[in-house]
Design a protein around this motif. Sequence first.
Motif, PDB file in Angstrom:
ATOM      1  N   ILE A  22       1.440  -9.542   6.081  1.00  0.00           N
ATOM      2  CA  ILE A  22       2.315  -9.759   7.251  1.00  0.00           C
ATOM      3  C   ILE A  22       2.643  -8.378   7.826  1.00  0.00           C
ATOM      4  CG2 ILE A  22       4.313 -11.068   8.070  1.00  0.00           C
ATOM      5  CD1 ILE A  22       4.628 -12.170   5.225  1.00  0.00           C
ATOM      6  N   PRO A  23       1.714  -7.775   8.535  1.00  0.00           N
ATOM      7  CA  PRO A  23       1.907  -6.386   8.982  1.00  0.00           C
ATOM      8  C   PRO A  23       2.950  -6.209  10.077  1.00  0.00           C
ATOM      9  CG  PRO A  23      -0.132  -7.278   9.882  1.00  0.00           C
ATOM     10  CD  PRO A  23       0.409  -8.309   8.934  1.00  0.00           C
ATOM     11  N   GLU A  24       3.229  -7.273  10.802  1.00  0.00           N
ATOM     12  CA  GLU A  24       4.171  -7.159  11.922  1.00  0.00           C
ATOM     13  C   GLU A  24       5.299  -8.173  11.748  1.00  0.00           C
ATOM     14  OE1 GLU A  24       4.033  -5.057  14.444  1.00  0.00           O
ATOM     15  OE2 GLU A  24       2.048  -4.191  14.053  1.00  0.00           O
TER      16      GLU A  24
ATOM     17  N   LEU B  40      12.069  -8.500   1.459  1.00  0.00           N
ATOM     18  CA  LEU B  40      12.098  -8.412  -0.008  1.00  0.00           C
ATOM     19  C   LEU B  40      11.043  -7.432  -0.514  1.00  0.00           C
ATOM     20  CD1 LEU B  40      12.601 -12.147  -1.090  1.00  0.00           C
ATOM     21  CD2 LEU B  40      14.313 -10.415  -0.527  1.00  0.00           C
ATOM     22  N   ALA B  41       9.865  -7.457   0.123  1.00  0.00           N
ATOM     23  CA  ALA B  41       8.809  -6.523  -0.260  1.00  0.00           C
ATOM     24  C   ALA B  41       9.195  -5.094   0.109  1.00  0.00           C
ATOM     25  CB  ALA B  41       7.500  -6.917   0.432  1.00  0.00           C
ATOM     26  N   ALA B  42       9.836  -4.933   1.284  1.00  0.00           N
ATOM     27  CA  ALA B  42      10.264  -3.601   1.720  1.00  0.00           C
ATOM     28  C   ALA B  42      11.276  -3.004   0.740  1.00  0.00           C
ATOM     29  CB  ALA B  42      10.869  -3.692   3.120  1.00  0.00           C
ATOM     30  N   ARG B  43      12.146  -3.844   0.216  1.00  0.00           N
ATOM     31  CA  ARG B  43      13.136  -3.347  -0.754  1.00  0.00           C
ATOM     32  C   ARG B  43      12.446  -2.802  -1.992  1.00  0.00           C
ATOM     33  NH1 ARG B  43      17.565  -8.320  -0.494  1.00  0.00           N
ATOM     34  NH2 ARG B  43      18.350  -7.887   1.617  1.00  0.00           N
ATOM     35  N   VAL B  44      11.410  -3.500  -2.456  1.00  0.00           N
ATOM     36  CA  VAL B  44      10.670  -3.037  -3.637  1.00  0.00           C
ATOM     37  C   VAL B  44      10.019  -1.687  -3.354  1.00  0.00           C
ATOM     38  CG1 VAL B  44       8.650  -3.507  -5.087  1.00  0.00           C
ATOM     39  CG2 VAL B  44      10.297  -5.329  -4.614  1.00  0.00           C
ATOM     40  N   VAL B  45       9.363  -1.582  -2.199  1.00  0.00           N
ATOM     41  CA  VAL B  45       8.697  -0.326  -1.835  1.00  0.00           C
ATOM     42  C   VAL B  45       9.720   0.805  -1.729  1.00  0.00           C
ATOM     43  CG1 VAL B  45       7.432   0.848   0.017  1.00  0.00           C
ATOM     44  CG2 VAL B  45       6.753  -1.452  -0.692  1.00  0.00           C
ATOM     45  N   ALA B  46      10.861   0.517  -1.112  1.00  0.00           N
ATOM     46  CA  ALA B  46      11.904   1.545  -0.957  1.00  0.00           C
ATOM     47  C   ALA B  46      12.461   1.975  -2.315  1.00  0.00           C
ATOM     48  CB  ALA B  46      13.018   1.024  -0.051  1.00  0.00           C
TER      49      ALA B  46
ATOM     50  N   ASN C  32      12.450   7.523   3.428  1.00  0.00           N
ATOM     51  CA  ASN C  32      12.316   6.088   3.165  1.00  0.00           C
ATOM     52  C   ASN C  32      12.493   5.296   4.456  1.00  0.00           C
ATOM     53  OD1 ASN C  32      11.524   4.700   0.870  1.00  0.00           O
ATOM     54  ND2 ASN C  32      13.440   5.056  -0.236  1.00  0.00           N
ATOM     55  N   PHE C  33      13.479   5.711   5.256  1.00  0.00           N
ATOM     56  CA  PHE C  33      13.712   5.045   6.551  1.00  0.00           C
ATOM     57  C   PHE C  33      12.479   5.165   7.448  1.00  0.00           C
ATOM     58  CE2 PHE C  33      14.997   5.378  11.006  1.00  0.00           C
ATOM     59  CZ  PHE C  33      15.707   4.196  11.184  1.00  0.00           C
ATOM     60  N   SER C  34      11.932   6.362   7.528  1.00  0.00           N
ATOM     61  CA  SER C  34      10.769   6.599   8.397  1.00  0.00           C
ATOM     62  C   SER C  34       9.558   5.805   7.915  1.00  0.00           C
ATOM     63  CB  SER C  34      10.426   8.095   8.422  1.00  0.00           C
ATOM     64  OG  SER C  34      11.498   8.837   8.967  1.00  0.00           O
ATOM     65  N   ARG C  35       9.372   5.726   6.614  1.00  0.00           N
ATOM     66  CA  ARG C  35       8.230   4.973   6.078  1.00  0.00           C
ATOM     67  C   ARG C  35       8.312   3.502   6.500  1.00  0.00           C
ATOM     68  NH1 ARG C  35       8.769   6.324   1.455  1.00  0.00           N
ATOM     69  NH2 ARG C  35       7.070   7.833   1.210  1.00  0.00           N
ATOM     70  N   LEU C  36       9.486   2.912   6.371  1.00  0.00           N
ATOM     71  CA  LEU C  36       9.651   1.504   6.728  1.00  0.00           C
ATOM     72  C   LEU C  36       9.377   1.279   8.217  1.00  0.00           C
ATOM     73  CD1 LEU C  36      12.832   0.583   4.637  1.00  0.00           C
ATOM     74  CD2 LEU C  36      10.460  -0.016   4.147  1.00  0.00           C
ATOM     75  N   LYS C  37       9.757   2.235   9.025  1.00  0.00           N
ATOM     76  CA  LYS C  37       9.549   2.117  10.481  1.00  0.00           C
ATOM     77  C   LYS C  37       8.087   2.329  10.863  1.00  0.00           C
ATOM     78  CE  LYS C  37      11.689   3.861  13.790  1.00  0.00           C
ATOM     79  NZ  LYS C  37      12.316   4.825  14.716  1.00  0.00           N
ATOM     80  N   GLU C  38       7.534   3.443  10.380  1.00  0.00           N
ATOM     81  CA  GLU C  38       6.242   3.890  10.892  1.00  0.00           C
ATOM     82  C   GLU C  38       5.058   3.244  10.172  1.00  0.00           C
ATOM     83  OE1 GLU C  38       6.651   8.104  10.550  1.00  0.00           O
ATOM     84  OE2 GLU C  38       8.413   8.123  11.861  1.00  0.00           O
ATOM     85  N   GLU C  39       5.166   3.078   8.852  1.00  0.00           N
ATOM     86  CA  GLU C  39       4.048   2.495   8.102  1.00  0.00           C
ATOM     87  C   GLU C  39       4.092   0.971   8.094  1.00  0.00           C
ATOM     88  OE1 GLU C  39       3.110   4.015   4.225  1.00  0.00           O
ATOM     89  OE2 GLU C  39       3.825   6.027   4.726  1.00  0.00           O
ATOM     90  N   TYR C  40       5.322   0.413   8.092  1.00  0.00           N
ATOM     91  CA  TYR C  40       5.436  -1.041   7.904  1.00  0.00           C
ATOM     92  C   TYR C  40       6.046  -1.762   9.105  1.00  0.00           C
ATOM     93  CZ  TYR C  40       4.332   0.219   3.105  1.00  0.00           C
ATOM     94  OH  TYR C  40       3.705   0.700   1.988  1.00  0.00           O
ATOM     95  N   ASN C  41       6.268  -1.018  10.185  1.00  0.00           N
ATOM     96  CA  ASN C  41       6.642  -1.628  11.478  1.00  0.00           C
ATOM     97  C   ASN C  41       7.954  -2.413  11.450  1.00  0.00           C
ATOM     98  OD1 ASN C  41       4.161  -0.740  12.756  1.00  0.00           O
ATOM     99  ND2 ASN C  41       3.138  -2.337  11.543  1.00  0.00           N
ATOM    100  N   PHE C  42       8.927  -1.963  10.679  1.00  0.00           N
ATOM    101  CA  PHE C  42      10.239  -2.597  10.716  1.00  0.00           C
ATOM    102  C   PHE C  42      11.039  -2.022  11.879  1.00  0.00           C
ATOM    103  CE2 PHE C  42       9.145  -3.611   6.330  1.00  0.00           C
ATOM    104  CZ  PHE C  42       9.613  -4.909   6.219  1.00  0.00           C
ATOM    105  N   SER C  43      11.921  -2.831  12.433  1.00  0.00           N
ATOM    106  CA  SER C  43      12.797  -2.347  13.502  1.00  0.00           C
ATOM    107  C   SER C  43      13.760  -1.311  12.947  1.00  0.00           C
ATOM    108  CB  SER C  43      13.591  -3.509  14.102  1.00  0.00           C
ATOM    109  OG  SER C  43      14.525  -3.997  13.147  1.00  0.00           O
TER     110      SER C  43
END
Length: 615
Positions: free
Chosen positions: A361-363, A488-494, A507-518
């Motif tokens: 679920i990339p987006e 839930l997956a993002a929490r594990v990665v973080a 960690n914030f930048s990774r979630l935004k740029e690599e995983y496309n979170f708002s």
Amino acid sequence: MIESITDSFITKITRSLTRGKQVHRRLPQGGLIYIDRPLPFLVLFRHPSGQPDHPTADFLKANASYIISHQERTEELRPLVQSIAKAMADKFGAFMIIELLAPPADAADVPLFKVLGPEKQLPTSTKTIVQELQSIKLSTIHTSVATDSNAPLLQEPLCLMPEEELKKHAILMLGLQLKPIYKNAATGKIYPLLLRNLREQVANAIKKTVFDFISVQTTHHPVHFQALGRQAVNRVVWRIDKQLTSISDQFQFLLLVTPVNNNNAWAEFKKAKYKQAPIFHYRLMPIDADQLKRKLYNISIEKVDDPTLGYLFRDKRHELDKMLTMLSDRNTPDFLYSSMQLYGTVDEQLLKIAEGILAAIPEPVREKDVELIPVAEFAAQAEREIAFLKDQYRALDSGVDVRDDIVGLIVSEGRLNVGTDAKIPRHRAEALIQHEVGTHILTYFNGKAQPLRQLYMGSPGYEELQEGLAVLSEWLVGGLDHDRLRILAARVVAVYHLTKGCSFTDNFSRLKEEYNFSDETAWDVTMRVHRGGGLTKDAVYLRGLVHLLSYLKEGHELEPLLIGKIRQDYIPIVQELIYRNVLRPVPIKPRYLLDDSIKPKLEQLKAGISVFNLL
């Protein structure tokens, strides 16, 4: 304590047992007779003459029927044992006596265990105890078991009952000789951890042996070997349970490690263009951690002679110690290390699952233009669900509190706290209510319905199973959407990157740029993971779900997991306490277990599905 075992004393003991009563009396020289209820067995130990062996005598206290006496009291002990054995053999059709023995002082190279049984034939019970003793595992110590004749127990000076009498009344006499490896031979000093470990395993071996004997030879048919354990719980257990609860109730851990300035910190973080880590503020500490630790370790858990309950209490004390250390270290780097001990870390397998979900679920699917439910409406819906639970259990005293110092949703002490600024998607409302009310509040009050407070206070590590159940309940009611699984997956990665030294901004930048979170979602995940100094708890949601799905695939049931706030490996302990009538049946069931339309999904779980099947 009595000075001698008289005929009238023996008559009173035997009469109490035939009337179905418990026997708990002191014997001469500090001896003890404890029989929880009429049972077709008795475990016995006689202190060697002139040299009491209290550590070995303690092995008996895990049993529901035992006598501790002295060898020099054998003449007095003989009629007492005979009277009990004959009365219980008449009641049940047969009876078993197991005597615990120390090896002779001059014996060399003796096995760890020696079983003394009838010479002419080797009954199934003797085979059972040999097998159970052989299965005992001790680190660095070889478990050796030998067998021999029980003739020494039928001859003077040890004889308590002649062989003819044993045969006449269908009584089996076994001896269990135990090498005292838990004691330093030169100094007599005890190794407490080895003693405790061995005592628990020997107690189970004895119960399984007795279970095998009475299932075949007597009219008594217990449903499980643990049902032969002690049902009566002495006052020291309830006192310690209350003392541990009192310490736990003095602080609300999650609230104390959750920032109170979340909105302001977010505004400052945006103003700094996400380049400067936020400064978080926390509630004032309502306790002195050092003083509470002193009280914690002043609790005399070692006085609990029930191995199962003793384990529960020691486990809880260890957890409270870690929590108090974390509160002392709040907002410092040391906070993270205790968090890793308390909540665990992220292993490679869990990380692969989390990354797999984010790749699948990339987006975001619904992050934009989603309809939010007003907080007041959500609170009213949650109140209706609480009323549904209360219809099943009138003692349920819960409610919803809308607060401006809360971020999102938090259940604390059986109440649902909702932040005034909580952004709750309407399509997720029912799922979140089942998560918070149908799991967290339900298990809190199921635990409160039990006599043991640990069940609602929470066993150590209970969060993993709790959150696994809570997330599964979201899927069962159709509200576990793709965006929720991504979070839930993002929490594990973080959490994984946190433990590898990653900063808040990275960690914030990774979630935004690599995983496309708002921006807002990336902030929420990062704040939760980095709060307090680094909280690894958020990895338990996905980890708990993965472990729970595996557990259900093995054929286990969902309902027993709802008895309170327990962790998965506590299930055998809880089941034992249910068999022993220490715990009661679960009074409250969640809506999804009572809804026929959800049964197909429950059947799916039994057939076995993975996290990816939930997508």
